[in-house]
Design an enzyme around this catalytic site. Structure first.
Site: not given
Ligand SMILES: Cc1cc2nc3c(=O)[nH]c(=O)nc-3n(C[C@H](O)[C@H](O)[C@H](O)COP(=O)(O)OP(=O)(O)OC[C@H]3O[C@@H](n4cnc5c(N)ncnc54)[C@H](O)[C@@H]3O)c2cc1C
Length: 384
Positions: A126, A128, A158, A340, A342-344, A367, A371
């Site tokens: 999902l 990008e 992903i 904390q 566990h300290g060091g 997921e 926010e």
């Molecule tokens: C290890 C890992 C595994 C993942 N696995 C998958 C997967 O299998 N499939 C998949 O599709 N995705 C996956 N993701 C993606 C993940 O779901 C997204 O990283 C997440 O939804 C946040 O999107 P972003 O990184 O683009 O952050 P952004 O959307 O750019 O957000 C950046 C910050 O802005 C805040 N923000 C954005 N809009 C608003 C708003 N309207 N109001 C207030 N605050 C806002 C956010 O809360 C965050 O603090 C994965 C991510 C990681 C790191």
């Protein structure tokens, strides 16, 4: 009736997975984590235990259990290690569920039996690079041409997308324009190895280091028209409903990490001596551990409540967001306090709490960030 006791079957499942996590995963996962390596053999063993098919019907090779059974299993896995827990979570909740919930009978017959045994892992594309929270801002496109979808674009972060077990990714793509002028987004199943579909290198991550996370790109990638998953134009809505369920699973995983912090802290506080006595004799340490247990126990109730509503067929989105938001913050707090205690040594890789500390942060992001959960809860309350 309020009864949160587990059934005999679920309790037996919990015991089996607890033993597996302690006896098989715990002794070796640290090495894989440090090497940034995906332990295929452990994943295969989890498949043999039936963990990847738990909530799916037996007719597709599943265990015939409930989504709550999956959550209980994720809690037990994450109590020891989150990389393996997220591998199961993503494989079931994000890899198999979209096909089970929205796929055609043919797609189910073709994919679910192998997804249920863990012989094949599925992924969910999902996000990008340009936006995760704003998931409707999809730029990847798919156009219909001579009976095939021609996909162009890319996906970021992903999970499970490039392991030697990975067999497919279901991606969202813009397939047209809706009557109101908005993007028509559909879900399309892309088997691994399809020409034009490139899987990038594994990201170098802060945590979840033994799990697989990659960037995907699509360059005139063609798949048959029948690979549409669900209705054309419903892909975004489908994925959002998959995420609603997934939040309960991530909450369970967070509770597991939070409880693992309690387990490790109790053990350490009894053994470690300072000023001639175990550090657990100090109220400062006792209170940190007691507060950790309170947080883990209350977060567990939050995910039980969300799962209960889901299983009853009642709307559960608010409860799922509450559970995900609260338990991910609890996991983060407990990881901080366990380190904390566990300290060091808490800062050293030889103790599991260092891994817990690194693994906790993503729970507040993946997921749906904290926010986003607050936005969903407020919206459900009629604010905004
Ligand atoms: C290890 C890992 C595994 C993942 N696995 C998958 C997967 O299998 N499939 C998949 O599709 N995705 C996956 N993701 C993606 C993940 O779901 C997204 O990283 C997440 O939804 C946040 O999107 P972003 O990184 O683009 O952050 P952004 O959307 O750019 O957000 C950046 C910050 O802005 C805040 N923000 C954005 N809009 C608003 C708003 N309207 N109001 C207030 N605050 C806002 C956010 O809360 C965050 O603090 C994965 C991510 C990681 C790191």
């Amino acid at each position: 009736m309020l009864d949160y006791r587990l059934s005999d079957e679920t309790e037996a499942l919990r015991t089996t997975v607890r033993e597996f996590a302690r006896e098989v995963i715990a002794p070796q996962i640290g090495e894989f984590y440090e090497r940034d390596e995906f332990p295929v053999h452990i994943v295969r063993q989890m498949g043999e235990l039936g963990l990847f098919g738990l909530p799916l019907p037996e007719e597709y090779g599943g265990g015939g259990g409930t989504y709550f059974d999956l959550c209980v299993v994720l809690e037990e896995l994450a109590r020891v290690d989150s990389s393996m827990a997220i591998t199961v979570e993503a494989g079931v909740s994000l890899g198999a569920m979209p096909i089970y919930r929205f796929g055609t009978e043919e797609q189910k017959q073709q994919w679910l039996p192998r997804l249920c045994t863990g012989e094949v892992l599925g992924a969910f594309g999902l996000t990008e690079a340009g936006g995760g929270s704003d998931a409707g801002s999809t730029r990847t496109t798919a156009r219909l041409e001579d009976g095939s979808w021609v996909i162009n674009g890319s996906k970021a972060f992903i999970t499970n997308s490039g392991t030697e077990l990975t067999g497919l990714v279901t991606v969202t793509a813009v397939t047209g324009t809706r009557p109101d002028g908005g993007k028509e987004i559909s879900a399309i199943l892309v088997p691994s190895g399809t020409p034009g579909f490139t899987v990038g290198q594994r990201y170098s991550k802060v945590g979840w280091n033994a799990s697989d996370t990659r960037e995907l790109s699509f360059d005139d990638c063609r798949v048959p028209e029948e690979n549409l998953v669900g209705e054309r134009g419903r892909g975004y809505a489908q994925f959002l409903s998959i995420l609603d369920e997934g939040r309960i699973a991530i909450s369970a995983l967070s509770v597991g990490l939070a409880q693992g912090c309690v387990d490790e802290s109790v053990k350490y506080a009894r053994e470690r001596e300072a000023f001639g006595q175990p550090i657990g004799r100090n109220q400062a340490i006792q209170f940190m551990i007691a507060d950790m247990e309170v947080r883990a126990a209350t977060a567990r109730l939050a995910y039980y409540r969300a799962a209960e509503k889901m299983l009853r067929g009642e709307p559960f989105q608010r409860e799922a967001s509450i559970a995900k938001l609260y338990s991910s913050e609890v996991a983060m707090d407990n990881a901080r306090y366990a380190t904390q205690v566990h300290g060091g040594y808490g800062f050293m890789n030889e103790f599991p709490v260092g891994r817990f500390y690194r693994d906790a942060k993503i729970l507040e992001i993946g997921e749906g960030t904290s926010e986003v959960q607050r936005m969903l809860i407020a919206r459900d309350l009629g604010v905004g």
